[in-house]
Motif scaffolding. Structure first.
Motif, PDB file in Angstrom:
ATOM      1  N   PHE A   2      11.004   0.007  89.770  1.00 30.01           N
ATOM      2  CA  PHE A   2       9.601  -0.323  89.688  1.00 30.01           C
ATOM      3  C   PHE A   2       8.841   0.842  89.085  1.00 30.01           C
ATOM      4  N   ALA A  11       8.239  -4.366  88.181  1.00 27.06           N
ATOM      5  CA  ALA A  11       9.498  -4.150  88.894  1.00 27.06           C
ATOM      6  C   ALA A  11      10.496  -5.198  88.454  1.00 27.06           C
ATOM      7  N   TYR A  12      11.778  -4.922  88.625  1.00 27.96           N
ATOM      8  CA  TYR A  12      12.782  -5.938  88.360  1.00 27.96           C
ATOM      9  C   TYR A  12      13.936  -5.829  89.332  1.00 27.96           C
ATOM     10  N   GLU A  13      14.634  -6.940  89.518  1.00 25.84           N
ATOM     11  CA  GLU A  13      15.820  -7.023  90.364  1.00 25.84           C
ATOM     12  C   GLU A  13      16.829  -7.946  89.693  1.00 25.84           C
ATOM     13  N   LEU A 206       7.738  -5.499  93.149  1.00 28.01           N
ATOM     14  CA  LEU A 206       9.085  -5.304  93.683  1.00 28.01           C
ATOM     15  C   LEU A 206       9.408  -6.334  94.752  1.00 28.01           C
ATOM     16  N   GLU A 207       8.469  -6.567  95.652  1.00 29.31           N
ATOM     17  CA  GLU A 207       8.696  -7.554  96.707  1.00 29.31           C
ATOM     18  C   GLU A 207       8.844  -8.955  96.124  1.00 29.31           C
ATOM     19  N   ARG A 210      12.299  -9.268  94.474  1.00 30.49           N
ATOM     20  CA  ARG A 210      13.331  -9.385  95.512  1.00 30.49           C
ATOM     21  C   ARG A 210      13.272 -10.737  96.205  1.00 30.49           C
ATOM     22  N   LEU A 330       3.996  -0.452  98.407  1.00 26.49           N
ATOM     23  CA  LEU A 330       5.426  -0.702  98.522  1.00 26.49           C
ATOM     24  C   LEU A 330       5.938  -0.329  99.904  1.00 26.49           C
TER      25      LEU A 330
END
Length: 476
Positions: A2, A11-13, A206-207, A210, A330
């Protein structure tokens, strides 16, 4: 991963998928802040989905690297043309490589750039870009089956040459097709496009990334999934379905003192009420909401339904619940899952409480997650971070402490409590304040309110808990 640049946070996942054996990761994701030779300051993001070859992941890697390198070195200040030209150039290179006898597969790509609050993109294939605005999801890219790298002329889509103006609160989601492809089990998308806005708005990038990944994994997604979430800063907070509206301001600070006894306060200060930004998502199994007395089932929770903080839950089958938050700073709440055995009952007492300290002295404590075990067996899994998770029962508390991965199993049976530390560090605190710290592979028994000495877990304990969480203890 992020980061943030000015008003834009991202952000990435990624996940290879939920099938076994684990498939190779053939998606590639890059998000970077760059300055081109032409003097453009950009937030640049790309999802490349390799397809059709064992080396497709390599093809995706080469393609993404060439895009970023070419854009960085370009003097062209026309972003719409720049992105389109770079995608076309990458397609030609990949096509030549495949025709030369060194075939490495084909790719789908969605490439975006943000410059001074305006959004530009170039796209081909089955990856996609979505705009989340005011609770609605708009697909910005057209679905397509023609990939880049074959002998056909590339079909590249781009947007308005002037770019699209992003507004405060907008989210842009880039994803590979694994997120929304149709499940062969029930004929429905792993995550429907109509559901994305509800799971993205009100959360940090980010959340949100995810969360979308966890939803797909909860449905046993059979493909690589990659998600990029980009947010334009605006008014903080948001409202997930059922969660904040129904939870409201959950508890005054006196409840925290009574339940936890963990906050240390200065004397004679005016403490504002806590607002609980947390909520839960039913990922697997069957569960319902109970009345305040825990005697009557008032509402069943649907698959991927949200559950507000403060309510009582009764499981009807073995159930997994993922914890999430709408708080924009975060934190690690999104890395926590609860596994309930059949017919277990819990109360989500506190999930992510925060205080407005603008008019009060400092509260010297970190937010904690508190779940009251009413009956049955529960397992808490923390995948990262140092968030403490408290499982309380009749005033006694088992706590998952320490850093990184931690797993605690708690079983109430016949008026006695068993605390099994399955990974990491744990603590047991009685009503009278007596505390014991124990670690992975150890157990504490609380019998009629008395704390026994630490003992090692019986040989079949790991297997019993492992069955409840679907194999999360394999290798522990």
């Amino acid at each position: 991963m992020f980061g943030q640049r000015g008003r834009v946070a991202y952000a990435y996942e990624q996940t290879p998928g939920a099938i076994s054996p684990e498939p190779p990761q053939q998606d590639r994701v890059f998000v970077e802040e760059i300055r081109t030779r032409g003097g453009l300051d950009l937030t640049l993001a790309v999802v490349v989905d390799g397809d059709g070859h064992l080396r497709a992941g390599e093809a995706a890697e080469i393609f993404a690297n060439q895009l970023f390198s070419g854009i960085s070195q370009s003097l062209n200040r026309d972003l719409n043309t720049l992105l389109r030209d770079q995608v076309e150039g990458g397609a030609q290179f990949l096509s030549q490589t495949n025709r030369s006898g060194e075939g490495i597969g084909e790719v789908a790509v969605t490439l975006i750039a943000i410059h001074r609050g305006r959004f530009f993109f170039a796209h081909a294939g089955h990856t996609m870009a979505l705009l989340i605005r005011e609770g609605k999801t708009t697909r910005l890219t057209r679905p397509g089956d023609r990939l880049l790298g074959n002998s056909e002329a590339p079909l590249i889509q781009s947007g308005d040459p002037r770019g699209m103006t992003l507004q405060a609160g907008d989210r842009v989601v880039l994803t590979s097709d694994g997120l929304t492809r149709i499940s062969p089990e029930d004929g429905h998308p792993f995550v429907g496009l109509d559901k994305v806005a509800a799971y993205v708005e009100g959360t940090t990038p980010l959340e949100a990334a995810r969360h979308l990944i966890s939803l797909a994994l909860g449905r046993d997604v059979d493909d690589n999934v990659s998600v990029v979430v980009i947010q334009v800063s605006g008014k903080r907070g948001g409202t997930p379905p059922l969660a904040i509206v129904r939870a409201g301001i959950l508890l005054a600070f006196i409840l925290i003192l009574g339940v936890l006894g963990i906050s240390r306060l200065r004397r004679n200060v005016n403490i504002p009420p806590a607002v609980d930004y947390g909520y839960a998502v039913l990922v697997q199994g069957s569960a319902g909401l109970m009345d305040e007395e825990g005697k009557k089932l008032v509402e069943m929770v649907g698959h991927l339904g949200t559950i507000p903080a403060g309510v009582r839950i009764a499981s009807r089958t073995e159930t997994r619940i993922a914890l999430e938050t709408t708080f924009e700073v975060l934190n690690e709440l999104s890395g926590i899952s609860l596994y309930l055995d059949r017919d277990a009952q819990i109360q989500l007492t506190l999930l992510d409480p925060h205080w407005d300290l603008s008019s009060a002295d400092e509260i010297e404590s970190e937010p904690s997650t508190v779940v009251d075990l009413l009956s049955g067996r529960i397992m808490v899994v923390r995948n990262e971070g140092d968030r403490e998770i408290h499982i309380t029962w009749n005033g006694n508390t088992g706590i998952l402490i320490g850093n990184d991965v931690g797993i605690l199993g708690v079983n109430e049976e016949s008026g006695n409590l068993t605390l099994d530390c399955l990974r990491g560090s744990c603590k047991s605190i009685l009503v009278d304040g007596e505390a014991i710290t124990f670690s992975s592979g150890q157990r504490v028994l609380i019998i009629h309110g008395d704390q026994r000495e630490i003992e090692y877990l019986p040989g079949d304990t790991f297997q019993e808990w492992n069955e409840l969480c679907g194999g999360c203890l394999i290798g522990q």
